[in-house]
Write an enzyme that holds these catalytic residues in place. Structure first.
Site, PDB file in Angstrom:
ATOM      1  CG  HIS A  66      -9.411  27.698 -15.020  1.00 29.79           C
ATOM      2  ND1 HIS A  66      -8.655  28.717 -15.564  1.00 29.79           N
ATOM      3  CD2 HIS A  66     -10.226  27.272 -16.009  1.00 29.79           C
ATOM      4  CE1 HIS A  66      -9.018  28.903 -16.830  1.00 29.79           C
ATOM      5  NE2 HIS A  66      -9.973  28.042 -17.119  1.00 29.79           N
ATOM      6  CG  ASP A  73     -11.228  23.815 -14.878  1.00 32.52           C
ATOM      7  OD1 ASP A  73     -11.797  23.663 -15.958  1.00 32.52           O
ATOM      8  OD2 ASP A  73     -11.502  24.735 -14.076  1.00 32.52           O
ATOM      9  CG  HIS A  98     -17.383  27.947 -14.243  1.00 32.37           C
ATOM     10  ND1 HIS A  98     -16.623  29.084 -14.173  1.00 32.37           N
ATOM     11  CD2 HIS A  98     -16.826  27.184 -15.199  1.00 32.37           C
ATOM     12  CE1 HIS A  98     -15.648  29.024 -15.067  1.00 32.37           C
ATOM     13  NE2 HIS A  98     -15.751  27.878 -15.705  1.00 32.37           N
ATOM     14  CD  GLU A 129     -12.198  22.228 -19.211  1.00 39.66           C
ATOM     15  OE1 GLU A 129     -12.885  22.987 -18.496  1.00 39.66           O
ATOM     16  OE2 GLU A 129     -11.465  22.619 -20.135  1.00 39.66           O
TER      17      GLU A 129
END
Ligand code: G3P
Ligand code: CA
Length: 377
Positions: free
Chosen positions: A90, A77, A48, A169
């Site tokens: 992010h 992200d 992550h 993402e």
């Protein structure tokens, strides 16, 4: 339907000869076969924002460490700069993880997307980590830059011994019209929308060379549909949580009005409105082409990443019954790894790839410190 699908997926995986039995798996062979048919490791280790417990999130230090530890996927992200370059960050704002307030005081509250790539590249995205986590600080983290998607692809391809995949993402996609199309173009340009030719991969392809080398993820229903339109052959998951833009809660109460002492306590009491509401979301994911979901979890020890518990066994069973996988976010402790695996998940987003790999009995032969030093940090 699930049994039939499971048997055909198992047969397909045997034919393709992909994947090997993991050292730890609480889930059934049906889900392992389903993952294998998509070219996705089972259970999957999803780093992550990189190995972001040990190094500043979304920087080269975090991504090279995650890669060299042996994580299956580098998670990011995706955003787009003012001049159209895809990069990983992010937060919408640059304040938490960069020195934007020092370098651009007049524009410090502007979203990251209001900056050109050249401007973003002047920022120090490493020093904040040393202040936030002095016990893990390194002088080499000072001045680390924000990374473009191209640079993260270079990192993913950079270790001949281990090539992780990318788990991307679309972040706040309504802010970035056309992001899905731009992503398709970049992945296509870099040759990442097709598996690497078997001659080039020399034998069985690694995760970052096989058909599950890119995973796409989003919380946004519209973005999921656009991702499916742009990249129909690339596996996707729909991220889930309880709250605005996602699953409707049983009781609509803001954190401020809840009287709870912290966000974790607040979220731990958040539940889907009812069973049908949860099922509607997984049915939507399936109908929109997702091969799985990415639900939130309540962490044993709370903290900022503790959300509603959406990995209850009935939820995972309902998802599996529809022939889909469950990749839960974001767990860092063995107690939570075990709870999630026992509940039936198929992979875990983690800031601590080193710990999850140990838990799955796939530990790195080198320590976090050794690997950071090998990479010049
Ligand atoms: O993408 C999975 C997980 O990262 C979702 O939460 O806010 O960390 O992007 P967030
Ligand atoms: Ca994410």
């Amino acid at each position: 339907m699930p049994d039939t699908f499971g048997k055909s997926a198992l047969l397909l995986s045997l034919i393709l000869g992909m994947g090997s039995a993991p050292a730890y798996s609480a889930a059934s062979t049906t889900e392992a076969a389903l993952a294998s048919a998509h070219g996705i490791p089972h259970p999957a280790v999803i780093a992550h924002r990189g190995a972001s417990f040990d190094a500043p999130e979304s920087t080269a230090a975090a991504y090279t460490l995650a890669r060299d530890l042996g994580a299956d996927y580098l998670e990011m992200d995706l955003q787009r700069s003012k001049d159209g370059v895809l990069f990983a960050l992010h937060d919408n704002s640059l304040l938490r993880t960069t020195d934007v307030a020092k370098k651009f005081p007049q524009r410090k509250d502007s979203p990251a997307s209001a900056f050109t790539l050249a401007e973003l590249k002047t920022l120090d995205a490493g020093s904040w980590f040393n202040h936030a986590y002095p016990d893990r600080a390194r002088s080499s983290y000072v001045g680390l830059p924000i990374l473009t998607l191209d640079e993260i692809i270079d990192i993913a391809q950079g270790n001949p011994q281990h090539k992780p995949g990318l788990y991307i993402e679309t972040k706040e996609p309504r802010q970035f019209p056309g992001l899905e199309h731009d992503l398709k173009n970049k992945l296509s340009e870099r040759g990442w929308l097709e598996p690497v030719a078997s001659s080039e991969a020399q034998g069985q392809p690694q995760v970052g060379q096989g058909k599950g080398r890119v995973m796409l993820q989003t919380f946004d229903k519209n973005s999921l549909e656009l991702l499916q339109k742009e990249m129909p052959g690339t596996p996707k998951i729909l991220l889930l949580w309880v709250g605005e833009g996602s699953i409707t809660p049983e009781i609509s109460l803001s954190f401020a009005d809840s009287g709870e002492k912290d966000k974790a306590a607040y979220y731990s009491k958040q539940h889907p409105k009812d069973k049908a509401e949860f099922i509607n979301w997984i049915d939507f994911a399936k109908a929109s082409g997702a091969i799985g979901t990415g639900p939130s979890a309540a962490l044993t020890h709370g903290g900022e990443q503790s959300y509603a518990d959406l990995i209850q066994p009935w939820m995972n069973t309902a998802t599996h019954d529809r022939g889909m996988l469950v990749h839960v976010y974001t767990l860092d402790e063995p107690v939570d790894f075990k709870k999630a695996m026992d509940a039936g998940v198929d992979g875990i987003f983690t800031n601590r790839a080193s710990e999850l790999l140990k838990f799955y009995q796939r530990p790195s032969t080198q320590s976090v410190s050794q690997l950071l030093e090998n990479n010049g940090y």
